[in-house]
Design an enzyme around this catalytic site. Structure first.
Site, PDB file in Angstrom:
ATOM      1  N   SER A  44      23.476  34.121 -12.906  1.00  0.00           N
ATOM      2  CA  SER A  44      24.036  32.789 -12.704  1.00  0.00           C
ATOM      3  C   SER A  44      23.433  32.140 -11.467  1.00  0.00           C
ATOM      4  CB  SER A  44      25.554  32.884 -12.535  1.00  0.00           C
ATOM      5  OG  SER A  44      26.126  31.638 -12.192  1.00  0.00           O
ATOM      6  N   TYR A  67      33.892  35.176  -8.125  1.00  0.00           N
ATOM      7  CA  TYR A  67      32.976  35.089  -9.265  1.00  0.00           C
ATOM      8  C   TYR A  67      31.535  35.125  -8.780  1.00  0.00           C
ATOM      9  CZ  TYR A  67      30.164  33.177 -12.997  1.00  0.00           C
ATOM     10  OH  TYR A  67      29.164  33.000 -13.935  1.00  0.00           O
TER      11      TYR A  67
END
Length: 243
Positions: A143, A156
């Site tokens: 990501s 996260y």
């Protein structure tokens, strides 16, 4: 010209929607047999029927919770038994929960760690011996959050920093055994994924990256036979306009 993936075998975790399901279709389109892993068995069966019909390949449905190491080991064993080996593992399963640290419950914290971190570890550990046998490709969906600070969701982000660091360290260890390791880092992708509302609800078509673009990147990485695509970043074109 025949695809380099024709007749090869792959596992895709998180295969029931979004990037995962598009990756299953993309690998199958290139001739790979694919094992579909996720918890939603009904959706996996639908996708498997589609790819077998459209691409004349084999699709194996293995309902799997990636946080369960025994289930992950069974996924890999069944894939190898069904297809005769394993050439590609796509570690795609992941989720985001909560936001700032002081608003994040212990349950939300543990869920993200279990899925994003433990799930990647369990799948990698189970698959590596088979990927060494095939000189295969190990691919992680990372990501943008694994490269830059994310003040609104630091846990996260930390899981994705972990995935990226783990992947590159595995690459350093497994490269001499012929295993290629790739990290693909999207920014927003128009899927069901998202914290505080899914990205396919928040963005119109064309505003951000589409899941089939990530799937194409997976195919590109998986098709390498002698080299490693170490890292691929796929961001929307205006991602840095506000930085």
């Amino acid at each position: 010209m025949a695809s380099s993936l024709a007749g090869k075998s792959a596992i895709v975790t998180g295969a029931s929607s979004g990037i995962g399901s598009e990756t299953v279709h993309a690998l199958a389109r290139e001739g790979a047999n694919v094992a579909l892993a996720a918890r939603r068995e009904g959706r996996l069966n639908d996708i498997a029927e589609e790819v077998e019909s459209d691409h004349d390949v084999e699709a194996l449905v293995v309902p799997t919770d990636v946080t369960d190491e025994t289930a992950v080991e069974d996924l890999v064993e069944r894939t190898v038994e069904e297809f005769g080996g394993l050439d590609v593992l796509v570690n795609n399963a992941g989720l985001a929960r909560g936001s700032a640290v002081d608003d994040l419950s212990t349950e939300e914290y543990r869920t993200m760690m279990d899925v994003n971190v433990d799930g990647s570890f369990f799948a990698t550990r189970a698959a590596l011996p088979h990927l060494e046998d095939s000189a295969g490709n190990l691919i992680y969906i990372g990501s943008f959050a694994g490269q830059y600070p994310r003040p609104f969701n630091p846990v996260y982000a930390a899981t994705k920093w972990w995935v990226r660091g783990f992947a590159h360290s595995v690459a350093a260890a497994a490269g001499e055994d012929g295993v290629a390791v790739t990290v693909i880092n999207p920014s927003e992708v128009r899927t069901e994924f998202g914290d505080g509302g899914s990205f396919n609800e928040r963005f119109d078509e064309g505003e951000v990256t589409e899941p089939d673009e990530i799937a194409d990147a997976v195919v590109f990485a998986a098709s390498q036979e002698n080299s490693t695509v170490s890292e691929l970043d796929l961001y929307r074109r205006d991602k840095f306009s506000s930085f």
